[in-house]
Design a protein around this motif. Structure first.
Motif, mmCIF file in Angstrom:
data_model
loop_
_atom_site.group_PDB
_atom_site.id
_atom_site.type_symbol
_atom_site.label_atom_id
_atom_site.label_comp_id
_atom_site.label_asym_id
_atom_site.label_seq_id
_atom_site.Cartn_x
_atom_site.Cartn_y
_atom_site.Cartn_z
ATOM 1 N N LEU A 119 -107.129 36.679 -25.920
ATOM 2 C CA LEU A 119 -106.264 37.450 -25.028
ATOM 3 C C LEU A 119 -104.958 37.819 -25.721
ATOM 4 N N TRP A 120 -104.405 36.855 -26.468
ATOM 5 C CA TRP A 120 -103.154 37.117 -27.184
ATOM 6 C C TRP A 120 -103.363 38.170 -28.266
ATOM 7 N N GLN A 121 -104.470 38.090 -28.976
ATOM 8 C CA GLN A 121 -104.746 39.045 -30.048
ATOM 9 C C GLN A 121 -104.931 40.458 -29.502
ATOM 10 N N VAL A 122 -105.549 40.578 -28.349
ATOM 11 C CA VAL A 122 -105.700 41.900 -27.732
ATOM 12 C C VAL A 122 -104.327 42.481 -27.400
ATOM 13 N N VAL A 142 -102.477 45.952 -29.029
ATOM 14 C CA VAL A 142 -101.852 47.029 -28.244
ATOM 15 C C VAL A 142 -100.435 47.287 -28.726
ATOM 16 N N VAL A 143 -99.671 46.210 -28.911
ATOM 17 C CA VAL A 143 -98.284 46.334 -29.370
ATOM 18 C C VAL A 143 -98.230 46.970 -30.763
ATOM 19 N N ALA A 144 -99.097 46.503 -31.671
ATOM 20 C CA ALA A 144 -99.096 47.004 -33.048
ATOM 21 C C ALA A 144 -99.475 48.486 -33.110
ATOM 22 N N MET A 145 -100.512 48.883 -32.391
ATOM 23 C CA MET A 145 -100.951 50.278 -32.415
ATOM 24 C C MET A 145 -99.877 51.196 -31.841
ATOM 25 N N ALA A 146 -99.214 50.729 -30.783
ATOM 26 C CA ALA A 146 -98.137 51.529 -30.189
ATOM 27 C C ALA A 146 -97.012 51.744 -31.195
ATOM 28 N N ALA A 147 -96.691 50.716 -31.955
ATOM 29 C CA ALA A 147 -95.619 50.829 -32.947
ATOM 30 C C ALA A 147 -96.021 51.701 -34.131
ATOM 31 N N LEU A 148 -97.236 51.517 -34.634
ATOM 32 C CA LEU A 148 -97.669 52.223 -35.840
ATOM 33 C C LEU A 148 -97.903 53.714 -35.615
ATOM 34 N N TYR A 149 -98.231 54.086 -34.374
ATOM 35 C CA TYR A 149 -98.476 55.506 -34.096
ATOM 36 C C TYR A 149 -97.436 56.114 -33.150
ATOM 37 N N GLY A 150 -96.472 55.309 -32.703
ATOM 38 C CA GLY A 150 -95.505 55.796 -31.715
ATOM 39 C C GLY A 150 -94.197 56.294 -32.293
ATOM 40 N N PHE A 151 -94.010 56.189 -33.616
ATOM 41 C CA PHE A 151 -92.767 56.627 -34.241
ATOM 42 C C PHE A 151 -93.065 57.661 -35.326
ATOM 43 N N SER A 152 -92.070 58.499 -35.612
ATOM 44 C CA SER A 152 -92.302 59.618 -36.529
ATOM 45 C C SER A 152 -92.011 59.295 -37.990
ATOM 46 N N SER A 153 -91.092 58.366 -38.259
ATOM 47 C CA SER A 153 -90.726 58.047 -39.638
ATOM 48 C C SER A 153 -91.310 56.699 -40.053
ATOM 49 N N SER A 154 -91.425 56.488 -41.356
ATOM 50 C CA SER A 154 -91.945 55.209 -41.848
ATOM 51 C C SER A 154 -90.986 54.068 -41.511
ATOM 52 N N PRO A 160 -113.808 37.727 -32.641
ATOM 53 C CA PRO A 160 -113.060 38.944 -32.281
ATOM 54 C C PRO A 160 -111.553 38.756 -32.359
ATOM 55 N N ALA A 161 -111.076 37.552 -31.999
ATOM 56 C CA ALA A 161 -109.631 37.298 -32.058
ATOM 57 C C ALA A 161 -109.105 37.384 -33.484
ATOM 58 N N ASP A 162 -109.780 36.714 -34.408
ATOM 59 C CA ASP A 162 -109.319 36.713 -35.798
ATOM 60 C C ASP A 162 -109.590 38.046 -36.480
ATOM 61 N N SER A 163 -110.619 38.749 -36.054
ATOM 62 C CA SER A 163 -110.856 40.088 -36.588
ATOM 63 C C SER A 163 -109.712 41.020 -36.190
ATOM 64 N N ILE A 164 -109.289 40.915 -34.936
ATOM 65 C CA ILE A 164 -108.147 41.706 -34.475
ATOM 66 C C ILE A 164 -106.892 41.317 -35.239
ATOM 67 N N ASN A 165 -106.689 40.013 -35.417
ATOM 68 C CA ASN A 165 -105.508 39.529 -36.119
ATOM 69 C C ASN A 165 -105.453 40.052 -37.554
ATOM 70 N N THR A 166 -106.592 39.982 -38.242
ATOM 71 C CA THR A 166 -106.641 40.476 -39.610
ATOM 72 C C THR A 166 -106.438 41.987 -39.652
ATOM 73 N N ALA A 167 -107.039 42.686 -38.693
ATOM 74 C CA ALA A 167 -106.875 44.133 -38.641
ATOM 75 C C ALA A 167 -105.417 44.518 -38.416
ATOM 76 N N VAL A 184 -111.304 44.718 -47.381
ATOM 77 C CA VAL A 184 -111.996 43.506 -47.846
ATOM 78 C C VAL A 184 -111.595 42.302 -46.994
ATOM 79 N N SER A 185 -110.316 42.165 -46.725
ATOM 80 C CA SER A 185 -109.819 41.023 -45.944
ATOM 81 C C SER A 185 -110.400 41.020 -44.535
ATOM 82 N N PHE A 186 -110.507 42.190 -43.946
ATOM 83 C CA PHE A 186 -111.076 42.292 -42.599
ATOM 84 C C PHE A 186 -112.550 41.891 -42.591
ATOM 85 N N ILE A 187 -113.314 42.432 -43.521
ATOM 86 C CA ILE A 187 -114.752 42.140 -43.574
ATOM 87 C C ILE A 187 -114.990 40.672 -43.897
#
Length: 409
Positions: free
Chosen positions: A360-363, A367-379, A220-227, A48-51
């Protein structure tokens, strides 16, 4: 400056009550709803927040830089018309996406939850438009009233519904009904939004040509930020289950309270005084530095209190089953501490119309967030990596906003 801090104090007082209500309400909600139910609701709320960001095309941010009076009223009208149109388009898009298995993995399974995503997002967007309008007009008492009504309604209705049926659907229905009540209150407080003379197609064309940077860059910047802000709950729910997502959702609600309390109070006043300074002298550097010092002090206090008290507060306030949320608060502390400083000051990119810098900063943040969220095995390692990466990006943003406070050069 005395008037500046007096207005900050006025908004802060209202925000204090508005932000305290969800925290106090969480004491009851955490004992009524299981972590898995709260996690399912939080996943729904993330969508909801993203939309809600997308449907406005971020045109409500234009309100801070247009002139008071008729020009701002026209901007509000155009923003409302755009939001309604985008809501209709996204309703169709969501219906189509729900037929694909990949999309269904991140969408609520219950039909009632799925059907309420867009209506809820529309109400959230409308409330945001009215609250932004009140802030830029300097009607801070009305702004406080809107937020108090919104906070009270959500908590009371969710608790009442939960006592009868302690499931995620009760939290969702409570949120939607309360958002409707909040919007009606906002319209009663500020009803000046229908003007027959505004119905001219060339007015829309001129407006979008003048402020094209906002949908082109800010959206797009704020959509990325919210996502990125909502991704932890969605990814944790998908990777580690609803219970872990529930712990995380409560952590973000509680730890986000001081950030929202101080950050929103200062931002609501900062953006009005900053734009006045830019119009008069070409920059707002002095205002920026004094605001930064106040935010840094608040951040230091928040860090000390969280490190010393987080686990005990969650155990005493919410029960032993929620102590994991206290641990998560410490893992995510770097992100929230620097976010408290960076978030209000980041509005500089809108005030000097340098939205491409924000994009540019949001992009980079994505990248940093996705790497962290999918780059580690434990919560645990996932959330620590996410918090540290986010904090590092906030440090970059503080330097950017400082430079822009000199006039955007």
């Amino acid at each position: 400056m005395s008037a500046y801090w007096r207005h900050v104090s006025t908004v802060f007082t209202g925000s204090l009550f508005a932000q305290s209500i969800p925290i106090i309400g969480s004491l009851a909600i955490a004992r009524i709803f299981a972590p898995s139910e709260f996690g399912e609701f939080s996943t729904w709320l993330a969508l909801v927040s993203f939309i809600a960001v997308v449907v406005t095309l971020r045109l409500e941010t234009v309100l801070a830089i247009v002139e008071d009076g008729e020009d701002r009223a026209k901007a509000v009208f155009i923003t409302l018309a755009t939001t309604l149109s985008m809501t209709c388009i996204l309703s169709v898009a969501l219906y189509i996406l729900s037929s694909f298995s990949i999309a269904r993995a991140y969408l609520p399974e219950q039909p009632v939850l799925l059907s309420l995503i867009v209506p809820a997002a529309f109400l959230v967007a409308l409330n945001q438009i009215w609250q932004t309008w009140a802030a830029v007009d300097g009607t801070y008492r009305k702004l406080n009233t809107m937020r108090l009504v919104q906070a009270f309604s959500i908590v009371l209705i969710q608790i009442g519904a939960g006592l009868r049926y302690p499931a995620a659907v009760s939290l969702v229905l409570g949120f939607v009904i309360a958002s409707g009540i909040s919007f009606v209150t906002a319209v009663i407080l500020m009803p000046r939004f229908v003007y027959g003379s505004f119905f001219h197609h060339d007015m829309f064309l001129k407006f979008f040509l003048r402020y094209k940077k906002f949908p082109l860059y800010a959206l797009p910047a704020d959509s990325i930020n919210t996502a990125v802000a909502q991704l932890p709950v969605l990814v944790v729910f998908h990777r580690f289950g609803g219970e872990t997502a529930g712990y995380l959702a409560l952590t973000m609600r509680v730890l986000g309270a001081p950030v929202g309390l101080v950050g929103k109070a200062i931002l609501d006043v900062f953006k009005r005084y900053a734009v006045l300074g830019i119009r008069e002298s070409g920059n707002c550097r002095n205002l920026y530095i004094k605001t930064f010092m106040a935010l840094a002090l608040a951040s230091i206090i928040m860090v000390i209190c969280t490190v010393l008290l987080a686990e005990d507060i969650f155990r005493v306030a919410f029960g032993d089953e929620w102590i994991q949320s206290g641990r998560m608060a410490i893992w995510l502390l770097p992100m929230f501490a620097l976010g408290l400083v960076a978030s209000p000051l980041s509005y500089m990119v809108y005030l000097v119309e340098k939205q491409y810098v924000d994009l540019l900063w949001q992009v980079g943040l994505m990248v940093v967030a996705m790497a962290a969220l999918y780059g580690f095995s434990s919560s645990r390692s996932t959330l620590i990596g996410y918090g540290v990466g986010y904090a590092m990006m906030y440090m970059v943003y503080i330097l950017i906003s400082y430079r822009l406070s000199g006039g955007g050069n």
